[in-house]
Write a protein that holds these residues in place. Structure first.
Motif, PDB file in Angstrom:
ATOM      1  N   PHE A 155       0.823  -1.209   0.000  1.00 24.49           N
ATOM      2  CA  PHE A 155       0.000   0.000   0.000  1.00 24.49           C
ATOM      3  C   PHE A 155       0.858   1.260   0.000  1.00 24.49           C
ATOM      4  N   GLY A 194      -7.437   0.902   6.178  1.00 26.82           N
ATOM      5  CA  GLY A 194      -6.214   0.244   5.726  1.00 26.82           C
ATOM      6  C   GLY A 194      -5.821  -0.957   6.574  1.00 26.82           C
ATOM      7  N   GLN A 195      -6.140  -0.907   7.873  1.00 25.78           N
ATOM      8  CA  GLN A 195      -5.805  -2.036   8.728  1.00 25.78           C
ATOM      9  C   GLN A 195      -6.617  -3.276   8.338  1.00 25.78           C
ATOM     10  N   GLU A 209      -7.892  -3.757   5.369  1.00 22.96           N
ATOM     11  CA  GLU A 209      -7.513  -4.165   4.020  1.00 22.96           C
ATOM     12  C   GLU A 209      -6.192  -4.931   4.021  1.00 22.96           C
ATOM     13  N   ALA A 210      -5.230  -4.451   4.828  1.00 24.25           N
ATOM     14  CA  ALA A 210      -3.959  -5.164   4.925  1.00 24.25           C
ATOM     15  C   ALA A 210      -4.201  -6.573   5.438  1.00 24.25           C
ATOM     16  N   ALA A 211      -5.035  -6.693   6.468  1.00 23.47           N
ATOM     17  CA  ALA A 211      -5.332  -8.012   7.035  1.00 23.47           C
ATOM     18  C   ALA A 211      -5.995  -8.901   5.988  1.00 23.47           C
ATOM     19  N   ARG A 212      -6.897  -8.320   5.228  1.00 24.73           N
ATOM     20  CA  ARG A 212      -7.623  -9.119   4.239  1.00 24.73           C
ATOM     21  C   ARG A 212      -6.686  -9.640   3.165  1.00 24.73           C
ATOM     22  N   VAL A 213      -5.804  -8.773   2.682  1.00 25.45           N
ATOM     23  CA  VAL A 213      -4.878  -9.201   1.634  1.00 25.45           C
ATOM     24  C   VAL A 213      -3.931 -10.279   2.171  1.00 25.45           C
ATOM     25  N   LEU A 214      -3.619 -10.220   3.467  1.00 22.90           N
ATOM     26  CA  LEU A 214      -2.729 -11.234   4.042  1.00 22.90           C
ATOM     27  C   LEU A 214      -3.464 -12.526   4.361  1.00 22.90           C
ATOM     28  N   GLY A 215      -4.776 -12.544   4.155  1.00 25.77           N
ATOM     29  CA  GLY A 215      -5.531 -13.782   4.295  1.00 25.77           C
ATOM     30  C   GLY A 215      -6.180 -14.004   5.649  1.00 25.77           C
ATOM     31  N   TYR A 216      -6.062 -13.043   6.564  1.00 27.25           N
ATOM     32  CA  TYR A 216      -6.729 -13.193   7.860  1.00 27.25           C
ATOM     33  C   TYR A 216      -8.239 -13.327   7.663  1.00 27.25           C
ATOM     34  N   ASN A 241       0.301   0.566   5.845  1.00 30.27           N
ATOM     35  CA  ASN A 241      -0.660  -0.227   6.621  1.00 30.27           C
ATOM     36  C   ASN A 241      -0.009  -1.354   7.406  1.00 30.27           C
TER      37      ASN A 241
END
Ligand code: ATP
Ligand code: MG
Lengths: 252, 210
Positions: A94, B116-117, B119-126, A98
């Protein structure tokens, strides 16, 4: 092999069409840069590709497997389980990093490996350690994000994405939040990845960098791909609009 | 009444106060989280119910709620109110009242988290639950500690209405002296000093990151 294919992607927000029939494919090992003026839909395109946003229509295909397909005008996404599998194909870096502020640098990298990918802690930490060393951050492994410079934070977030061993890495303006000095250190990392033939799709305003690192550059405007080609083609194009844009950003 | 007897009665009141305080926190802190989920639910009905609940709990006096919980079973179901129910009624009334306040604090904290927190988690698969409990909640706790501290200090003082001052007033009336009220006041002040110190330690413990 095509790692990513997007066909006829459309996306609107509140009745305003932001992506208008965008198609693109990314080959394994390819580095693609996306450039274009603000509001042209670059981020939206990446967000659709990374499943943060749902397309209104179009196909999204990773390594031949459909994440979403449109049949008879209706866009259908794959099942949760399949999407979870496809999630492993890609990573996203990003603009504003983030990072998780309550986790140390090391934990930012290892936590999802352990909690999501069920890697043993030791293995996750070894992998993170190697990446931190590679990115020149070994001495920061126990620091917290707020203790790092923007450039260091962005390198950690790149390490976090790489640790997942994605086939394809997306960057959304990875240096836009950084001063010129810090920009250089992040671009250096991305250039090194390009040398190792990491497949990457990079939204950027850094024209010189895009020219050096890309196999292909895509110019977007108003939700459509207006031009694309090799850096040489785009930097010497007759297309008035592209020349104007590149010239403007290159400060010429 | 000797001074020993007076202190003994006050002492018992203090213990009950502390019990009410602890039990109220034990129930209202988690229950508030559930209410805040309801308040943020995508289901309009659940959201509506939570909103009305919070509005009534915050908009009517705690003492009135206490009376409703205490006498409600008798008036509605004609159940005889046992002596031991008095204490339970106090806990129920306090817990559901404070849950409403905590729910709004949680909601403000959760909604203040940058997208963003997630979204970052989602992209990392959480997964959803992992994202909430590992990434979001710990940061929310840090953010809401100051307003929660305020609420807890108010709770300490509210328990006095339920318990201590009833006793202190009785004793004071019987003895025609304000000494019991003074003693009670000092007790609550000390209790709040302890609470404030504990919360400050917690804030310090969470200051390892920003
Ligand atoms: N969640 C949203 N809701 C409504 N409109 C949105 C949303 N996200 C983006 N848009 C709109 O879509 C258009 C494209 O936005 P996008 O962020 O994709 O552009 P961009 O090319 O990334 O621009 P920039 O270079 O400024 O980052 C803009 O007009 C923006 O206002
Ligand atoms: Mg953007």
């Amino acid at each position: 092999m095509k790692l990513l294919e997007m066909n006829h992607v459309r996306k609107e927000f509140d009745g305003v069409e932001v992506l208008k029939d965008i198609s693109l494919a990314v080959e394994e090992g390819e580095v693609v840069s996306i450039i274009g003026p603000s509001g042209s839909g670059k981020s939206t395109l990446l967000r659709c590709a990374t499943l943060l946003e749902q397309m209104d229509s179009g196909d999204l295909i990773y390594m031949g497997e459909y994440a979403a397909r449109t049949d008879g005008g209706k866009c259908v996404y794959a099942s949760k389980a399949e999407l979870k599998k496809l999630h492993r194909c890609f990573g996203l870096v990003f603009q504003n990093f983030n990072l998780f502020p309550h986790y140390s640098v090391l934990k930012n990298i290892t936590d999802s490996l352990i909690a999501v990918d069920k890697l043993p802690k030791k293995e996750a930490e070894e992998r993170a350690g190697r990446l931190l060393e590679q990115l020149g951050l070994s001495d920061k492994r126990d620091a917290y994000p707020y203790q790092l410079s923007g450039g260091q934070q962005q390198r950690v977030s790149i390490a976090r994405a790489l640790a997942k061993q994605p086939k394809l890495l997306f960057f959304d303006e990875p240096t836009s939040a950084l001063d010129p000095e810090l920009t250089v250190e992040v671009l250096k990392v991305i250039k090194a990845l390009a040398k190792e033939h990491m497949t990457m799709v990079i939204v950027t305003h850094e024209m010189q960098f895009a020219r050096e690192v890309s196999d292909r550059i895509i110019f977007m405007e108003g939700g459509v791909i207006k031009a694309q080609g090799t850096p040489e083609e785009l930097f010497t194009t007759e297309n008035e609009r592209v020349r104007e844009f590149i010239g403007h950003l290159s400060g010429k | 009444m000797s001074i020993q007897v007076m202190l003994l009665q006050l002492g018992r009141g203090m213990i009950v106060s502390i019990e009410i305080f602890m039990l109220t926190l034990l129930f209202s802190l988690p229950f508030g989280l559930i209410v805040s989920f309801g308040r943020m639910s995508r289901n309009g009905l659940i959201r509506g119910i939570s909103k009305v609940y919070i509005s009534i709990m915050r908009g009517t006096p705690l003492m009135l709620q206490l009376l409703v919980v205490y006498f409600g079973p008798y008036y509605v179901f004609h159940i005889r109110i046992s002596n031991s129910y008095r204490f339970i009624a106090v806990i129920i009334a306090f817990a559901i009242n404070y849950a409403a306040y905590f729910a709004e604090i949680y909601r403000a904290g959760i909604e203040s988290m940058p997208a963003g927190q997630y979204e970052a988690a989602r992209v990392l698969g959480y997964g959803k639950a992992q994202t909430f409990f590992k990434i979001i909640l710990p940061q929310v706790v840090k953010r809401i500690l100051p307003p929660v501290t305020n609420e807890i200090i108010t709770l300490v003082k509210d328990t006095s209405q339920a318990e201590m001052f009833t006793i202190a007033k009785q004793v004071a009336a019987a003895q025609t002296t304000i000494l019991p009220l003074m003693v009670a006041g000092v007790f609550y002040y000390i209790l709040n000093l302890i609470v404030a110190a504990l919360m400050e330690r917690m804030e310090k413990a969470l200051s390892y990151y920003r």
